[in-house]
Scaffold this motif. Structure first.
Motif, PDB file in Angstrom:
ATOM      1  N   UNK A 255       0.870  -1.171   0.000  1.00 47.92           N
ATOM      2  CA  UNK A 255       0.000   0.000   0.000  1.00 47.92           C
ATOM      3  C   UNK A 255       0.906   1.220   0.000  1.00 47.92           C
ATOM      4  N   UNK A 256       0.712   2.102  -0.950  1.00 42.21           N
ATOM      5  CA  UNK A 256       1.519   3.316  -1.041  1.00 42.21           C
ATOM      6  C   UNK A 256       0.628   4.517  -0.781  1.00 42.21           C
ATOM      7  N   UNK A 257       1.075   5.399   0.100  1.00 39.51           N
ATOM      8  CA  UNK A 257       0.308   6.576   0.468  1.00 39.51           C
ATOM      9  C   UNK A 257       1.274   7.712   0.775  1.00 39.51           C
ATOM     10  N   UNK A 258       0.734   8.842   1.170  1.00 42.56           N
ATOM     11  CA  UNK A 258       1.558   9.971   1.582  1.00 42.56           C
ATOM     12  C   UNK A 258       1.519  10.087   3.094  1.00 42.56           C
ATOM     13  N   UNK A 259       2.415  10.866   3.688  1.00 41.17           N
ATOM     14  CA  UNK A 259       2.447  10.949   5.151  1.00 41.17           C
ATOM     15  C   UNK A 259       1.164  11.478   5.796  1.00 41.17           C
ATOM     16  N   UNK A 260       0.450  12.387   5.162  1.00 39.20           N
ATOM     17  CA  UNK A 260      -0.732  12.989   5.801  1.00 39.20           C
ATOM     18  C   UNK A 260      -1.808  11.972   6.184  1.00 39.20           C
ATOM     19  N   UNK A 261      -2.252  11.070   5.294  1.00 37.11           N
ATOM     20  CA  UNK A 261      -3.270  10.096   5.711  1.00 37.11           C
ATOM     21  C   UNK A 261      -2.801   9.175   6.835  1.00 37.11           C
ATOM     22  N   UNK A 262      -1.533   8.799   6.825  1.00 40.04           N
ATOM     23  CA  UNK A 262      -1.013   7.944   7.897  1.00 40.04           C
ATOM     24  C   UNK A 262      -1.015   8.721   9.207  1.00 40.04           C
ATOM     25  N   UNK A 263      -0.657   9.993   9.155  1.00 44.05           N
ATOM     26  CA  UNK A 263      -0.697  10.837  10.345  1.00 44.05           C
ATOM     27  C   UNK A 263      -2.104  10.961  10.903  1.00 44.05           C
ATOM     28  N   UNK A 264      -3.092  11.128  10.021  1.00 44.84           N
ATOM     29  CA  UNK A 264      -4.491  11.206  10.466  1.00 44.84           C
ATOM     30  C   UNK A 264      -4.937   9.890  11.104  1.00 44.84           C
ATOM     31  N   UNK A 265      -4.538   8.769  10.516  1.00 42.12           N
ATOM     32  CA  UNK A 265      -4.886   7.467  11.081  1.00 42.12           C
ATOM     33  C   UNK A 265      -4.272   7.296  12.468  1.00 42.12           C
ATOM     34  N   UNK A 266      -2.992   7.615  12.607  1.00 43.29           N
ATOM     35  CA  UNK A 266      -2.336   7.480  13.909  1.00 43.29           C
ATOM     36  C   UNK A 266      -2.970   8.398  14.950  1.00 43.29           C
ATOM     37  N   UNK A 267      -3.320   9.604  14.548  1.00 41.72           N
ATOM     38  CA  UNK A 267      -3.985  10.529  15.470  1.00 41.72           C
ATOM     39  C   UNK A 267      -5.327   9.951  15.933  1.00 41.72           C
ATOM     40  N   UNK A 268      -6.101   9.389  15.001  1.00 41.15           N
ATOM     41  CA  UNK A 268      -7.401   8.808  15.353  1.00 41.15           C
ATOM     42  C   UNK A 268      -7.233   7.605  16.280  1.00 41.15           C
ATOM     43  N   UNK A 269      -6.222   6.801  16.043  1.00 40.83           N
ATOM     44  CA  UNK A 269      -5.975   5.641  16.914  1.00 40.83           C
ATOM     45  C   UNK A 269      -5.637   6.115  18.321  1.00 40.83           C
ATOM     46  N   UNK A 270      -4.742   7.088  18.412  1.00 43.87           N
ATOM     47  CA  UNK A 270      -4.347   7.614  19.728  1.00 43.87           C
ATOM     48  C   UNK A 270      -5.522   8.245  20.467  1.00 43.87           C
ATOM     49  N   UNK A 271      -6.439   8.856  19.725  1.00 43.08           N
ATOM     50  CA  UNK A 271      -7.604   9.503  20.333  1.00 43.08           C
ATOM     51  C   UNK A 271      -8.705   8.512  20.691  1.00 43.08           C
ATOM     52  N   UNK A 272      -8.536   7.254  20.297  1.00 46.35           N
ATOM     53  CA  UNK A 272      -9.547   6.239  20.577  1.00 46.35           C
ATOM     54  C   UNK A 272     -10.701   6.245  19.612  1.00 46.35           C
ATOM     55  N   UNK A 273     -10.543   6.933  18.476  1.00 49.48           N
ATOM     56  CA  UNK A 273     -11.620   7.024  17.500  1.00 49.48           C
ATOM     57  C   UNK A 273     -11.652   5.809  16.564  1.00 49.48           C
ATOM     58  N   UNK A 274     -10.611   5.010  16.579  1.00 48.65           N
ATOM     59  CA  UNK A 274     -10.549   3.803  15.751  1.00 48.65           C
ATOM     60  C   UNK A 274     -10.440   2.609  16.687  1.00 48.65           C
ATOM     61  N   UNK A 275     -11.327   1.653  16.522  1.00 47.25           N
ATOM     62  CA  UNK A 275     -11.296   0.457  17.356  1.00 47.25           C
ATOM     63  C   UNK A 275     -11.215  -0.776  16.495  1.00 47.25           C
ATOM     64  N   UNK A 276     -10.773  -1.848  17.073  1.00 49.00           N
ATOM     65  CA  UNK A 276     -10.688  -3.119  16.355  1.00 49.00           C
ATOM     66  C   UNK A 276     -12.086  -3.673  16.134  1.00 49.00           C
ATOM     67  N   UNK A 277     -12.319  -4.305  14.983  1.00 49.92           N
ATOM     68  CA  UNK A 277     -13.634  -4.901  14.742  1.00 49.92           C
ATOM     69  C   UNK A 277     -13.890  -6.062  15.697  1.00 49.92           C
ATOM     70  N   UNK A 278     -15.134  -6.251  16.036  1.00 56.59           N
ATOM     71  CA  UNK A 278     -15.510  -7.382  16.890  1.00 56.59           C
ATOM     72  C   UNK A 278     -15.686  -8.622  16.044  1.00 56.59           C
ATOM     73  N   UNK A 279     -15.247  -9.736  16.566  1.00 60.04           N
ATOM     74  CA  UNK A 279     -15.387 -10.997  15.829  1.00 60.04           C
ATOM     75  C   UNK A 279     -16.423 -11.873  16.457  1.00 60.04           C
TER      76      UNK A 279
END
Length: 70
Positions: A46-70
């Protein structure tokens, strides 16, 4: 569109075990992009630029992204 070259400077998480073959996400950078791959299938990159990865990491740190339930 210019061809994409795959970098050779892959790094894996310090949470992964030593050696090759451990299941982890690997990251590499080039002058204009970030590249991510799963160690179990390194041929898919997967190739991307730094900005989307930064947004993803920020959301993870803020608790806005959670693991899916199985």
């Amino acid at each position: 569109m210019a061809p994409t070259t795959t970098p050779d400077n892959w790094q894996k998480s310090s949470y992964s075990g030593p050696g090759d073959g451990d299941s982890c996400v690997e990251l590499a950078s080039s002058p204009t992009a970030l590249h991510l791959r799963e160690s179990d299938d390194p041929g898919i990159v997967l190739t991307t630029t730094p900005a989307p990865v930064g947004h993803l990491l920020h959301a993870i740190r803020a608790g806005a992204v959670t693991a899916p339930r199985t």
